[in-house]
Design a protein around this motif. Structure first.
Motif, mmCIF file in Angstrom:
data_model
loop_
_atom_site.group_PDB
_atom_site.id
_atom_site.type_symbol
_atom_site.label_atom_id
_atom_site.label_comp_id
_atom_site.label_asym_id
_atom_site.label_seq_id
_atom_site.Cartn_x
_atom_site.Cartn_y
_atom_site.Cartn_z
ATOM 1 N N LEU A 76 0.835 -1.200 0.000
ATOM 2 C CA LEU A 76 0.000 0.000 0.000
ATOM 3 C C LEU A 76 0.869 1.248 0.000
ATOM 4 O O LEU A 76 1.790 1.365 0.804
ATOM 5 C CB LEU A 76 -0.906 0.001 1.223
ATOM 6 N N PRO A 124 12.426 0.424 2.617
ATOM 7 C CA PRO A 124 11.852 -0.007 3.900
ATOM 8 C C PRO A 124 10.895 -1.175 3.758
ATOM 9 O O PRO A 124 10.689 -1.915 4.717
ATOM 10 C CB PRO A 124 11.103 1.235 4.393
ATOM 11 N N ARG A 127 11.772 -4.527 5.114
ATOM 12 C CA ARG A 127 11.727 -4.801 6.535
ATOM 13 C C ARG A 127 10.312 -4.687 7.099
ATOM 14 O O ARG A 127 9.971 -5.369 8.047
ATOM 15 C CB ARG A 127 12.620 -3.800 7.296
ATOM 16 N N ILE A 128 9.539 -3.796 6.557
ATOM 17 C CA ILE A 128 8.231 -3.535 7.154
ATOM 18 C C ILE A 128 7.134 -3.749 6.123
ATOM 19 O O ILE A 128 7.384 -3.737 4.928
ATOM 20 C CB ILE A 128 8.127 -2.085 7.683
ATOM 21 N N LYS A 129 5.932 -3.952 6.602
ATOM 22 C CA LYS A 129 4.843 -4.119 5.647
ATOM 23 C C LYS A 129 3.528 -3.582 6.215
ATOM 24 O O LYS A 129 3.459 -3.165 7.354
ATOM 25 C CB LYS A 129 4.698 -5.578 5.253
ATOM 26 N N GLY A 130 2.512 -3.621 5.363
ATOM 27 C CA GLY A 130 1.185 -3.217 5.807
ATOM 28 C C GLY A 130 1.120 -1.744 6.188
ATOM 29 O O GLY A 130 1.607 -0.898 5.467
ATOM 30 N N PHE A 131 0.521 -1.489 7.340
ATOM 31 C CA PHE A 131 0.292 -0.104 7.763
ATOM 32 C C PHE A 131 1.595 0.647 7.933
ATOM 33 O O PHE A 131 1.697 1.813 7.609
ATOM 34 C CB PHE A 131 -0.432 -0.056 9.092
ATOM 35 N N TYR A 132 2.581 -0.059 8.491
ATOM 36 C CA TYR A 132 3.858 0.604 8.716
ATOM 37 C C TYR A 132 4.385 1.160 7.408
ATOM 38 O O TYR A 132 4.872 2.277 7.339
ATOM 39 C CB TYR A 132 4.864 -0.376 9.312
ATOM 40 N N ALA A 134 2.623 1.875 4.718
ATOM 41 C CA ALA A 134 1.758 2.953 4.237
ATOM 42 C C ALA A 134 2.189 4.275 4.857
ATOM 43 O O ALA A 134 2.260 5.304 4.186
ATOM 44 C CB ALA A 134 0.309 2.655 4.581
ATOM 45 N N VAL A 135 2.508 4.218 6.146
ATOM 46 C CA VAL A 135 2.953 5.441 6.805
ATOM 47 C C VAL A 135 4.321 5.855 6.276
ATOM 48 O O VAL A 135 4.605 7.035 6.083
ATOM 49 C CB VAL A 135 2.977 5.251 8.331
ATOM 50 N N ALA A 136 5.164 4.853 6.005
ATOM 51 C CA ALA A 136 6.498 5.165 5.492
ATOM 52 C C ALA A 136 6.427 5.853 4.139
ATOM 53 O O ALA A 136 7.219 6.753 3.852
ATOM 54 C CB ALA A 136 7.328 3.890 5.396
#
Lengths: 358, 304
Positions: A76, A124, A127-132, A134-136
């Protein structure tokens, strides 16, 4: 009755794997393209070209880009407008700073630059997925727009970062009328949409979808996650970047960084939600829907208020529009999560069976 | 040095305000697994409702109660008409639905209460505390201090509520696993309504404080954008994370705003203000590269 594939036999692998395996689809596509390239320029008015058709094609391209990332690769993103901005400013700078740079090449390089930036902000996602994530991607949104405002070099020292796109000259011919610009945009969009269609049904697209459906499982069975995710970011940003360049050169003429706001990113996101997440066709339907809805409401709301004799001022109308947008998004997510493209698919399915119910 | 501390304290206190909004996100996420993007819009809606009721002639206390009930109704309606129909959908779809909800509220609230910028007087003056100014020479606003105090009370109250009451226990159970909670007889729908009610209450408090400080206006919806980096820094599921994250973000963005532009100016020339718009995001992003679950988030184990 008219939409039936019975009797159309495939005798080669090539025929079996073509994009539109049913003859009626092929005819339909040829007719559609003929209308778009030949029919529309004959009949559409100047207003239609510059206010509806050109933005429609450009936003469809941007939505296509986001759809590749969100719909096919499952990442996302809320920063698509920022990548459009990168494309627009990069194309502008290539035109400005490189002597004799062909305009189409600078569009292309605008896309490539956006792809580079996209990869950077896609890192990023490893390392991260989903909401994290989206914020990134919001980081990209705010950071890029800020950079474009604050580094005067990028906008050739213009005040507050506004750029005025150069003339579009291809092989000595200047594309200046809305009609010519429409044809140019249409050509680019058709080529890129075809490329996207081929990409998502090929090797790359399959790995995107595998990662989208379950990245850990995809990794276990041997997909290279890093490469897959980063190509998704790159291709998606490339599409957004080219859309941004077209947005600046063929639609608005002069753009400012603040034009590529979070609002625009959301608009593109809404296009793919309403049109259909994970569908090339959906990007086009969604863009048309989101762009035509305000036009439609502008006509409808005052009419309704007259009939009900309720005085409605301009501000209220814009509030009601915002409300309707929001409500539609929720409605689609609840009732038809696959969007309008899915309705079209169902319609085709029904046509195939018609007049028998099963 | 004194200047540094002044900025630091100002940043920390404004960070408390961010935490307040971030808390609303955490509550809903903790109890339903929904990442509610509409929290900022709810802050706006709550503040507008208070101001709107006061314009109709209600005193502040009555307006507060009315606004609370409006938020409660709003939360219940959201549960009834949106969330209930989206049970079992992917979290990302739910997230996108709350973006839709954001737009709906952003249109609905000003339609009902009017969109002009209005002041909100809750009886706390925004002026430096003299005793601190005299003894340390640092400007600390009374308003900020009271806001921090209210936020602290709210957090303590919520932490106790989550930890020790029946409902709190049910909330945690629902967050762990909807279906398991349902099967042991926890009424999922009522729990969700309660969570949204509480989130509405937090939005109301945040809306009061932000509104009193900056005026009740559309810009209040952007408080959500301020709270997002706080969230990813602190972890989505952690109440203390929201607080610590808020403090870190508040302090670092103010320090960055003051100390980075001169450095950049000496390198590139020109004006580089407005860093606080993106600095929290980039900070949170860099942090995530090293610790993807945030400061206090739970480590997530993927299974195939």
């Amino acid at each position: 009755m008219f939409y039936r594939e019975a009797g159309q036999f495939k005798t080669s692998y090539g025929a079996d794997q073509q994009i539109l395996p049913i003859r009626q689809d092929r005819i339909g596509m040829v007719v559609l393209l003929a209308v778009a390239f030949l029919g529309v320029p004959l009949f559409a008015s100047e207003y239609w070209f510059s206010a509806i058709l050109i933005p429609f094609l450009i936003f469809a391209l941007a939505a296509l880009g986001l759809n590749i990332l969100t719909g096919y690769a499952g990442q996302l993103s809320l920063g698509s407008a920022a990548f459009m901005a990168v494309g627009a400013y990069a194309a502008y700078n290539f035109q400005l700073r490189v002597e004799g740079m062909p305009i189409l090449v600078s569009f292309l390089l605008g896309g490539v630059t956006a792809a580079g930036v996209g990869i950077l902000f896609g890192l990023p996602s490893l390392r991260i997925k989903g909401f994290y994530l989206a914020v990134a991607t919001l980081a990209a949104q705010f950071f890029i727009v800020w950079c474009l405002t604050k580094f005067p070099w990028l906008s050739n020292n213009s005040s507050s970062g506004v750029i005025s796109a150069q003339k579009i000259i291809i092989f000595g011919h200047e594309f200046s009328t809305p009609q010519e610009k429409y044809l140019l945009v249409l050509g680019i969009v058709v080529v890129l949409a075809l490329a996207a269609k081929n990409l998502v049904r090929g090797n790359v697209g399959r790995s995107w979808m595998a990662v989208r459906d379950m990245d850990v499982a995809a990794e276990v069975i041997g997909f290279r996650i890093m490469r897959t995710k980063l190509t998704a970011f790159a291709v998606s940003s490339f599409y957004c970047g080219v859309a941004g360049a077209l947005y600046a050169f063929c639609y608005l003429g002069s753009v400012e960084p603040d034009g590529f706001s979070l609002e625009l990113s959301f608009k593109i996101l809404f296009m793919i939600i309403i049109g259909g997440v994970g569908s090339i066709l959906g990007s086009f339907i969604g863009a048309a829907f989101i762009l035509l809805l305000p036009v439609f409401l502008d006509v409808l709301l005052p009419a309704v208020s007259r009939v009900l004799s309720l005085p409605v001022d301009g501000a209220s109308i814009s509030h009601i529009q915002t409300m309707i947008f929001g409500a539609l998004i929720m409605f689609f997510l609840i009732v038809e999560p696959h969007g309008l493209a899915r309705l079209w698919q169902i319609a085709k399915e029904k046509l195939r069976l018609w007049p028998f119910p099963h | 040095m004194q200047f540094f501390f002044e900025i630091l304290i100002g940043g920390l206190l404004s960070g408390v305000m961010y935490s307040l909004v971030a808390l609303g996100f955490v509550l809903i996420y903790k109890a339903s697994g929904v990442f509610n993007f509409a929290q900022g819009a709810m802050v706006y809606f709550a503040a507008l409702s208070v101001v709107g009721c006061m314009e109709k002639g209600a005193p502040l206390w009555l307006a507060l109660i009315l606004a609370f009930f409006i938020m409660l109704l709003f939360g219940m309606a959201t549960e009834r008409f949106v969330l209930r129909k989206m049970v079992n959908q992917a979290p990302i779809s739910l997230f996108m639905a709350t973006i839709g909800l954001t737009f709906f509220v952003e249109g609905f609230a000003p339609l009902v209460w009017g969109h002009s910028v209005r002041g909100l007087d809750i009886g706390i003056v925004d002026e430096p505390i003299e005793s601190i100014l005299d003894s340390f020479g640092i400007v600390v606003s009374r308003f900020d201090l009271v806001a921090a105090l209210i936020a602290g009370l709210l957090v303590t109250g919520l932490a106790l509520f989550f930890q020790y009451t029946r409902v709190g226990r049910a909330l945690r159970a629902v967050a762990d696993d909807h279906q398991a909670a349902l099967s042991i007889g926890i009424p999922l729908e009522r729990i969700w309504a309660i969570v949204w009610g509480v989130a509405g209450f937090v939005a109301l408090v945040a809306g009061m404080l932000w509104g009193a400080r900056n005026g009740v206006q559309f810009a209040l919806t952007f408080t959500a954008l301020k709270a997002l980096p706080v969230l990813i820094l602190g972890g989505f599921t952690s109440v203390p994370g929201a607080i610590v994250g808020g403090l870190i973000i508040g302090a670092s963005e103010k320090l960055a705003e003051v100390y980075i532009p001169p450095v950049m100016q000496s390198v590139f020339g020109g004006n580089f203000g407005g860093i606080e718009g993106w600095f929290p995001y980039v900070l949170a992003l860099v942090f995530l590269l090293f610790r993807p679950e945030g400061l206090f988030g739970e480590k997530h184990i993927d299974r195939v």
